[in-house]
Design an enzyme around this catalytic site. Structure first.
Site, PDB file in Angstrom:
ATOM      1  CB  CYS A 157      32.473  31.421  44.184  1.00 31.47           C
ATOM      2  SG  CYS A 157      33.444  32.906  44.206  1.00 31.47           S
TER       3      CYS A 157
ATOM      4  NE  ARG B 158      28.394  38.988  44.382  1.00 33.24           N
ATOM      5  CZ  ARG B 158      29.690  39.170  44.152  1.00 33.24           C
ATOM      6  NH1 ARG B 158      30.126  39.364  42.918  1.00 33.24           N
ATOM      7  NH2 ARG B 158      30.544  39.147  45.151  1.00 33.24           N
TER       8      ARG B 158
ATOM      9  CB  VAL C   3      38.030  39.265  44.761  1.00 31.46           C
ATOM     10  CG1 VAL C   3      39.446  38.725  44.659  1.00 31.46           C
ATOM     11  CG2 VAL C   3      37.027  38.123  44.918  1.00 31.46           C
ATOM     12  N   GLY C   4      38.944  42.185  44.882  1.00 30.84           N
ATOM     13  CA  GLY C   4      40.011  43.167  44.673  1.00 30.84           C
ATOM     14  C   GLY C   4      40.218  44.075  45.885  1.00 30.84           C
TER      15      GLY C   4
ATOM     16  CB  ALA D 288      35.089  32.372  52.624  1.00 29.14           C
TER      17      ALA D 288
ATOM     18  CB  THR E 288      26.819  32.450  34.295  1.00 29.57           C
ATOM     19  OG1 THR E 288      27.406  32.006  35.519  1.00 29.57           O
ATOM     20  CG2 THR E 288      26.555  31.265  33.390  1.00 29.57           C
TER      21      THR E 288
ATOM     22  CB  THR F  34      36.998  32.245  39.711  1.00 29.42           C
ATOM     23  OG1 THR F  34      37.220  32.581  41.053  1.00 29.42           O
ATOM     24  CG2 THR F  34      37.129  30.758  39.494  1.00 29.42           C
TER      25      THR F  34
ATOM     26  CB  THR G 283      34.235  36.265  35.362  1.00 28.23           C
ATOM     27  OG1 THR G 283      34.368  35.751  36.692  1.00 28.23           O
ATOM     28  CG2 THR G 283      35.524  36.885  34.928  1.00 28.23           C
TER      29      THR G 283
HETATM   30  C1  UDX Z   1      33.608  30.457  48.637  1.00 26.24           C
HETATM   31  C2  UDX Z   1      34.865  29.672  49.023  1.00 26.24           C
HETATM   32  O1  UDX Z   1      34.750  29.218  50.378  1.00 26.24           O
HETATM   33  C3  UDX Z   1      36.096  30.535  48.851  1.00 26.24           C
HETATM   34  O2  UDX Z   1      37.267  29.765  49.120  1.00 26.24           O
HETATM   35  C4  UDX Z   1      36.140  31.048  47.423  1.00 26.24           C
HETATM   36  O3  UDX Z   1      37.250  31.924  47.270  1.00 26.24           O
HETATM   37  C5  UDX Z   1      34.859  31.793  47.088  1.00 26.24           C
HETATM   38  O4  UDX Z   1      33.727  30.946  47.317  1.00 26.24           O
HETATM   39  P1  UDX Z   1      32.078  32.268  49.847  1.00 26.24           P
HETATM   40  O5  UDX Z   1      31.115  31.995  48.743  1.00 26.24           O
HETATM   41  O6  UDX Z   1      32.426  33.686  50.157  1.00 26.24           O
HETATM   42  O7  UDX Z   1      33.469  31.521  49.556  1.00 26.24           O
HETATM   43  O8  UDX Z   1      31.499  31.644  51.217  1.00 26.24           O
HETATM   44  P2  UDX Z   1      31.455  30.173  51.844  1.00 26.24           P
HETATM   45  O9  UDX Z   1      31.778  30.296  53.272  1.00 26.24           O
HETATM   46  O10 UDX Z   1      32.251  29.200  51.073  1.00 26.24           O
HETATM   47  O11 UDX Z   1      29.902  29.782  51.755  1.00 26.24           O
HETATM   48  C6  UDX Z   1      29.256  29.533  50.522  1.00 26.24           C
HETATM   49  C7  UDX Z   1      27.830  29.096  50.773  1.00 26.24           C
HETATM   50  O12 UDX Z   1      27.801  27.792  51.343  1.00 26.24           O
HETATM   51  C8  UDX Z   1      27.053  29.983  51.753  1.00 26.24           C
HETATM   52  O13 UDX Z   1      25.741  30.157  51.278  1.00 26.24           O
HETATM   53  C9  UDX Z   1      27.075  29.193  53.047  1.00 26.24           C
HETATM   54  O14 UDX Z   1      25.997  29.491  53.881  1.00 26.24           O
HETATM   55  C10 UDX Z   1      26.982  27.784  52.499  1.00 26.24           C
HETATM   56  N1  UDX Z   1      27.500  26.782  53.456  1.00 26.24           N
HETATM   57  C11 UDX Z   1      28.812  26.803  53.830  1.00 26.24           C
HETATM   58  C12 UDX Z   1      26.655  25.775  53.936  1.00 26.24           C
HETATM   59  O15 UDX Z   1      25.471  25.733  53.594  1.00 26.24           O
HETATM   60  N2  UDX Z   1      27.172  24.832  54.792  1.00 26.24           N
HETATM   61  C13 UDX Z   1      28.480  24.832  55.180  1.00 26.24           C
HETATM   62  O16 UDX Z   1      28.866  23.932  55.943  1.00 26.24           O
HETATM   63  C14 UDX Z   1      29.323  25.847  54.694  1.00 26.24           C
HETATM   64  P1  ADP Z   2      34.290  40.022  42.745  1.00 27.95           P
HETATM   65  O1  ADP Z   2      33.332  39.404  43.718  1.00 27.95           O
HETATM   66  O2  ADP Z   2      34.920  38.999  41.817  1.00 27.95           O
HETATM   67  O3  ADP Z   2      35.307  40.896  43.381  1.00 27.95           O
HETATM   68  P2  ADP Z   2      32.695  42.329  41.951  1.00 27.95           P
HETATM   69  O4  ADP Z   2      31.529  42.351  41.033  1.00 27.95           O
HETATM   70  O5  ADP Z   2      32.492  42.593  43.402  1.00 27.95           O
HETATM   71  O6  ADP Z   2      33.422  40.917  41.728  1.00 27.95           O
HETATM   72  O7  ADP Z   2      33.789  43.385  41.454  1.00 27.95           O
HETATM   73  C1  ADP Z   2      34.225  43.547  40.148  1.00 27.95           C
HETATM   74  C2  ADP Z   2      34.497  45.037  39.892  1.00 27.95           C
HETATM   75  O8  ADP Z   2      35.178  45.165  38.624  1.00 27.95           O
HETATM   76  C3  ADP Z   2      33.250  45.910  39.790  1.00 27.95           C
HETATM   77  O9  ADP Z   2      33.324  46.947  40.767  1.00 27.95           O
HETATM   78  C4  ADP Z   2      33.306  46.504  38.346  1.00 27.95           C
HETATM   79  O10 ADP Z   2      32.864  47.846  38.279  1.00 27.95           O
HETATM   80  C5  ADP Z   2      34.797  46.400  38.033  1.00 27.95           C
HETATM   81  N1  ADP Z   2      35.119  46.385  36.592  1.00 27.95           N
HETATM   82  C6  ADP Z   2      34.590  45.611  35.624  1.00 27.95           C
HETATM   83  N2  ADP Z   2      35.182  45.857  34.418  1.00 27.95           N
HETATM   84  C7  ADP Z   2      36.133  46.806  34.639  1.00 27.95           C
HETATM   85  C8  ADP Z   2      37.098  47.480  33.810  1.00 27.95           C
HETATM   86  N3  ADP Z   2      37.212  47.190  32.511  1.00 27.95           N
HETATM   87  N4  ADP Z   2      37.903  48.406  34.382  1.00 27.95           N
HETATM   88  C9  ADP Z   2      37.793  48.687  35.712  1.00 27.95           C
HETATM   89  N5  ADP Z   2      36.921  48.091  36.541  1.00 27.95           N
HETATM   90  C10 ADP Z   2      36.094  47.153  36.038  1.00 27.95           C
END
Ligand code: UDX
Ligand code: ADP
Ligand code: UDX
Length: 480
Positions: free
Chosen positions: A272, A342, A12-13, A160, A90, A128, A88
């Site tokens: 997510c 993931r 995300v970042g 996404a 679980t 999130t 973050t």
């Molecule tokens: C999701 C949300 O879409 C995004 O808005 C949020 O910020 C993060 O979570 P992401 O997980 O990256 O994004 O991908 P996404 O395209 O939503 O797919 C999630 C899962 O659902 C995948 O495994 C995908 O294959 C599956 N999927 C998606 C289906 O099985 N059917 C579909 O019609 C759409």
């Molecule tokens: P997302 O999918 O939400 O972007 P990621 O696991 O890909 O999550 O990224 C989270 C990042 O945050 C990781 O690269 C991790 O090393 C970093 N991180 C976690 N805690 C800290 C912290 N206290 N300071 C700086 N970076 C951090």
């Protein structure tokens, strides 16, 4: 010059900050992370995440107004706006294990911000997080602030994976939540001005903190629910002879429903959906709303059902045993155009097949052998009863090989399972694959990427999620 710092250089970042830097040349953006290898990769030609279009954006701004650094404290101290985008996961133990979000990384980031800040800052929640996290963070910051003013905003990211760059360039909306005080409104306005560099004003929604936090959980829960709904329908289609893609098409034509996100699959994955729903469930339970919690739980239950249903179908159609049989696994990522694994359904499907003693040959164009091994052997929690699910043992891992080509994965195999919808799987030479497989040759398509009729003409026995069943499959009923 406005200075932005983002803590956490992840999925995300990284992309979000790269796009802010590209669209706002007058803003200096520093992305910081405690992980040295991650930052080194962001500063190299081999970025740590695979995302179409990202390389180009990073190349245009890196070293100009986009910087990646491990000097977390320096960049946080200098910033006007600090985004927090740490992981973050679980919680795996203690109170709320299996459901609640683990806010350890968030809390340590907040304490560090309080510690190093010498000037007023806007702190933006980007990961999130459960509703009311902003309030907790606000408390940590104000109790440790030494008189410095902090404004907390919630600005959930909706991108996404696989389409992060177009999603960031053209977001459906940008959501900013803040305190409804004069200072809070000023902070919201400051962040709004950043996005206004490229996002039309009417698409920037401003709410209070709690609405913004909850909207993100709700959006992901609704999206996941659509997939579980269509996947539940796919089981019924197989039982009745209907075709789920026709049903989806007909249902999606209703403008109140819409055509997107209705593809039946072997199950949803990604970092997510499951995590956010479990979070939502936990919040409902904590607020004395068990009926609401159970409603959302069902979305994950259907997803688990879909994965085990797929495994049962594979095993039952191959004479109820896959012991010692080679099965080619095409695709391991949770969706196409990403190397992210993931919560990918491939983990559960592969584990299920390994329990039945199959020999797996896995190919994914973007996922490394190392990552797949980690995923198969990692400890997973049963979300419903927080106990550890057995990881694949080192002995069972010997049943797995890793190859760099779909043809190699299917050579001498009894069956192939398509678990990710990579485009390259659509154009494979299936005649060549068939000629090199054991007979009868099976294709189990968990993503509906192949044309079952064409493959049947070649000689394959084909299973496609939610499509009318091949006569062979009708004769070999699965316990589903
Ligand atoms: C999701 C949300 O879409 C995004 O808005 C949020 O910020 C993060 O979570 P992401 O997980 O990256 O994004 O991908 P996404 O395209 O939503 O797919 C999630 C899962 O659902 C995948 O495994 C995908 O294959 C599956 N999927 C998606 C289906 O099985 N059917 C579909 O019609 C759409
Ligand atoms: P997302 O999918 O939400 O972007 P990621 O696991 O890909 O999550 O990224 C989270 C990042 O945050 C990781 O690269 C991790 O090393 C970093 N991180 C976690 N805690 C800290 C912290 N206290 N300071 C700086 N970076 C951090
Ligand atoms: C429905 C379907 O919409 C229609 O396509 C089908 O042919 C018959 O069933 P109907 O029952 O006439 O039509 O009305 P509809 O507008 O769908 O509303 C059904 C119920 O849902 C009403 O009680 C309505 O008040 C309620 N509703 C609808 C909500 O509570 N919230 C909403 O956002 C929409």
């Amino acid at each position: 010059m406005v200075k932005i710092c983002c803590i956490g250089a992840g999925y995300v970042g990284g992309p979000t900050m790269a796009v802010i830097a590209l669209k706002c040349p007058s803003i200096e953006v520093a992305v910081v992370d405690i992980s040295n290898p991650r930052i080194t990769a962001w500063n190299s030609d081999q970025l740590p995440i695979y995302e179409p279009g990202l390389d180009d954006v990073v190349k245009q701004c890196r070293g100009k107004n986009l910087f990646f650094s491990t000097d977390v404290e320096k960049h946080v101290a200098e910033a006007d706006i600090v985004f927090v985008s740490v992981n973050t996961p679980t919680k795996s133990q203690g109170l709320g294990a299996g459901k609640a979000a683990d806010l350890t990384y968030w809390e340590s980031a907040a304490r560090m911000i309080a510690d190093v800040s010498k000037s007023a800052k806007i702190v933006v929640e980007k990961s999130t997080v459960p509703v009311k996290t902003a309030e907790a963070i606000e408390k940590i910051l104000t109790h440790n602030s030494k008189g410095i003013e902090f404004q907390i905003l919630s600005n959930p990211e909706f991108l996404a994976e696989g389409t992060a760059i177009p999603d960031l360039f053209n977001p459906d909306r940008v959501l900013i939540g803040g305190r409804e005080t004069p200072e809070g409104l000023k902070a919201v306005q400051a962040l709004k001005e950043v996005y206004a560099h490229w996002v039309p004003e009417e698409q920037i929604i401003c709410t209070n903190l709690w609405s913004a936090e909850l909207s993100k959980l709700a959006a992901n829960a609704f999206l996941a629910q659509r997939i579980s709904s269509v996947n539940a329908m796919s089981a019924l289609c197989e039982a009745t002879g209907a075709d789920v893609s026709h049903v989806s098409h007909a249902v999606g034509k209703d403008t109140r429903i819409g055509p997107k996100f209705l593809n039946a699959s072997v199950g949803f994955g990604g970092s997510c959906f499951q995590k956010d729903i479990l979070n939502l469930v936990y919040i409902c339970e904590c607020n004395g709303l068990p009926e609401v919690a159970n409603y959302w739980k069902q979305v994950i239950k259907i997803n688990d059902y879909q994965k085990s249903r797929f495994v049962n179908r594979v095993v039952s159609s191959m004479f109820n045993t896959v012991s010692g049989k080679k099965i080619g696994i095409l695709g391991f990522a949770f969706k196409k155009d990403t190397g992210d694994t993931r919560e990918t359904p491939a983990i559960d499907v592969c584990r299920g097949l390994l329990v039945d003693r199959a020999q797996l040959s896995i190919y994914d164009p973007q996922v490394s052998q190392d990552q797949i091994q980690k995923d198969l052997t990692m400890v997973k929690f049963d979300w419903e009863h927080p106990v550890i699910l057995k990881p694949v043992s080192p002995t069972a891992l010997k049943q797995v090989t890793f190859v760099w080509d779909a043809y190699e994965a299917s050579k001498d195999a009894h069956g192939i399972c398509i678990l990710t919808e990579w485009d390259e799987f659509k154009t494979l030479d299936f005649q060549r694959i068939y000629d090199n497989m054991q007979k009868p040759a099976f294709v189990f398509d968990g993503r509906n990427v192949v044309d079952p009729k064409k493959l049947q003409q070649i000689g394959f026995i084909v299973y496609s999620i939610g499509k009318p069943l091949d006569q062979w499959l009708k004769d070999m009923p699965a316990v589903v």
